[in-house]
Write a protein that holds these residues in place. Structure first.
Motif, short mmCIF file in Angstrom:
data_model
loop_
_atom_site.label_atom_id
_atom_site.label_comp_id
_atom_site.label_asym_id
_atom_site.label_seq_id
_atom_site.Cartn_x
_atom_site.Cartn_y
_atom_site.Cartn_z
N ALA A 142 63.58 40.55 -8.05
CA ALA A 142 62.81 41.06 -9.19
C ALA A 142 62.07 42.34 -8.82
O ALA A 142 62.00 43.28 -9.62
CB ALA A 142 61.82 40.00 -9.67
N ALA A 171 61.11 33.86 -11.58
CA ALA A 171 60.89 34.20 -10.18
C ALA A 171 59.41 34.06 -9.82
O ALA A 171 59.07 33.54 -8.75
CB ALA A 171 61.37 35.62 -9.90
N HIS A 201 63.04 34.56 -2.61
CA HIS A 201 64.29 35.30 -2.75
C HIS A 201 64.41 35.95 -4.14
O HIS A 201 64.72 37.13 -4.25
CB HIS A 201 65.47 34.38 -2.48
CG HIS A 201 66.80 35.04 -2.62
ND1 HIS A 201 67.25 36.00 -1.74
CD2 HIS A 201 67.77 34.91 -3.57
CE1 HIS A 201 68.44 36.43 -2.14
NE2 HIS A 201 68.78 35.77 -3.24
N LEU A 202 64.16 35.17 -5.19
CA LEU A 202 64.26 35.71 -6.55
C LEU A 202 63.20 36.77 -6.82
O LEU A 202 63.46 37.76 -7.51
CB LEU A 202 64.17 34.59 -7.58
CG LEU A 202 65.34 33.61 -7.62
CD1 LEU A 202 65.09 32.52 -8.65
CD2 LEU A 202 66.64 34.32 -7.90
N SER A 203 62.01 36.59 -6.27
CA SER A 203 60.96 37.60 -6.44
C SER A 203 61.32 38.89 -5.72
O SER A 203 60.99 39.98 -6.20
CB SER A 203 59.62 37.06 -5.94
OG SER A 203 59.14 36.07 -6.80
N SER A 204 61.98 38.78 -4.59
CA SER A 204 62.45 39.99 -3.90
C SER A 204 63.43 40.76 -4.78
O SER A 204 63.36 41.98 -4.88
CB SER A 204 63.11 39.64 -2.57
OG SER A 204 62.18 39.10 -1.68
N GLU A 228 54.09 38.80 -11.78
CA GLU A 228 55.43 38.56 -12.30
C GLU A 228 55.39 37.64 -13.52
O GLU A 228 56.05 37.91 -14.53
CB GLU A 228 56.33 37.96 -11.22
CG GLU A 228 56.74 38.95 -10.16
CD GLU A 228 57.60 38.34 -9.09
OE1 GLU A 228 58.17 39.12 -8.30
OE2 GLU A 228 57.71 37.10 -9.00
N ARG A 253 63.37 29.73 -2.68
CA ARG A 253 64.12 30.34 -3.77
C ARG A 253 63.24 31.33 -4.54
O ARG A 253 63.68 32.38 -4.95
CB ARG A 253 64.65 29.28 -4.71
CG ARG A 253 65.43 29.87 -5.87
CD ARG A 253 65.80 28.83 -6.87
NE ARG A 253 67.13 28.35 -6.57
CZ ARG A 253 67.70 27.34 -7.17
NH1 ARG A 253 67.05 26.67 -8.09
NH2 ARG A 253 68.91 26.98 -6.87
N GLY A 254 61.96 30.99 -4.70
CA GLY A 254 61.02 31.88 -5.37
C GLY A 254 60.83 33.18 -4.62
O GLY A 254 60.75 34.25 -5.23
N PHE A 297 63.94 36.45 -16.24
CA PHE A 297 64.24 36.34 -14.81
C PHE A 297 62.99 36.56 -13.97
O PHE A 297 62.70 35.81 -13.04
CB PHE A 297 65.34 37.33 -14.41
CG PHE A 297 65.61 37.38 -12.94
CD1 PHE A 297 66.33 36.37 -12.33
CD2 PHE A 297 65.12 38.41 -12.16
CE1 PHE A 297 66.56 36.39 -10.95
CE2 PHE A 297 65.34 38.45 -10.80
CZ PHE A 297 66.07 37.44 -10.19
N VAL A 298 62.23 37.61 -14.30
CA VAL A 298 61.00 37.91 -13.55
C VAL A 298 59.99 36.78 -13.73
O VAL A 298 59.31 36.39 -12.77
CB VAL A 298 60.42 39.27 -13.99
CG1 VAL A 298 59.06 39.51 -13.36
CG2 VAL A 298 61.37 40.40 -13.61
N LEU A 302 57.77 31.49 -7.20
CA LEU A 302 56.97 32.03 -6.10
C LEU A 302 55.60 31.35 -6.04
O LEU A 302 55.10 31.05 -4.96
CB LEU A 302 56.80 33.55 -6.26
CG LEU A 302 56.07 34.26 -5.12
CD1 LEU A 302 56.84 34.12 -3.81
CD2 LEU A 302 55.87 35.72 -5.46
#
Length: 143
Positions: free
Chosen positions: A71, A53, A66-69, A13, A63-64, A49-50, A57
């Motif tokens: 992404a 994330a 969640h955001l990576s999911s 990512e 939070r990482g 954003f990616v 991660l």
């Protein structure tokens, strides 16, 4: 094993997001039509954003994850119709897609980034899924 897989997803990512932002920057700084500038800004925001994330991660934060999911879900669909086209990948892809005439194909590449976002698209419609993004999303759901 979970940590190794999370780190690998985070590295892909970060690398894909950074590479995408760097590739888009010269086009954003050049003067051009407003339509291409708007799509360029959307693409830049997606890559940023990616990247964020992936960094979160790698820091092993909730939070990482969640955001990576999110992404990975953004990278999941591969769609090309005469009206609209969309496909995003950051770091790599394994796309399984078929044309409207049902000829399945498998395409893959690592160490790359790409965004296909357009109103209007190919003459032969296709739809598919990024298997690498699907696998990464499933790994991120491991708790």
């Amino acid at each position: 094993m979970r940590q190794i897989l999370f780190r690998l997803i985070g590295i892909l990512e970060v690398a894909g997001g950074f590479y995408g932002m760097v590739q888009l920057l010269p086009g954003l700084l050049a003067f051009g039509p407003l339509r291409s500038a708007a799509i360029g800004l959307i693409a830049f925001a997606l890559y940023a954003f990616v990247l964020v994330a992936g960094v979160l991660l790698l820091e092993n934060s909730e939070r990482g994850i969640h955001l990576s999911s999110i992404a990975q879900l953004l990278q999941l669909p591969v769609l090309g119709t005469a009206i609209f086209s969309y496909g995003l990948h950051c770091g790599g892809f394994i796309n399984l897609f078929t044309t409207i005439h049902l000829h399945p194909e498998l395409a893959w590449h690592f160490g790359s980034q790409g965004l296909r976002l357009a109103f209007g698209g190919p003459s032969t419609s296709y739809f598919g899924v990024n298997l690498l993004a699907l696998l990464s999303w499933l790994i991120l759901k491991l708790r």
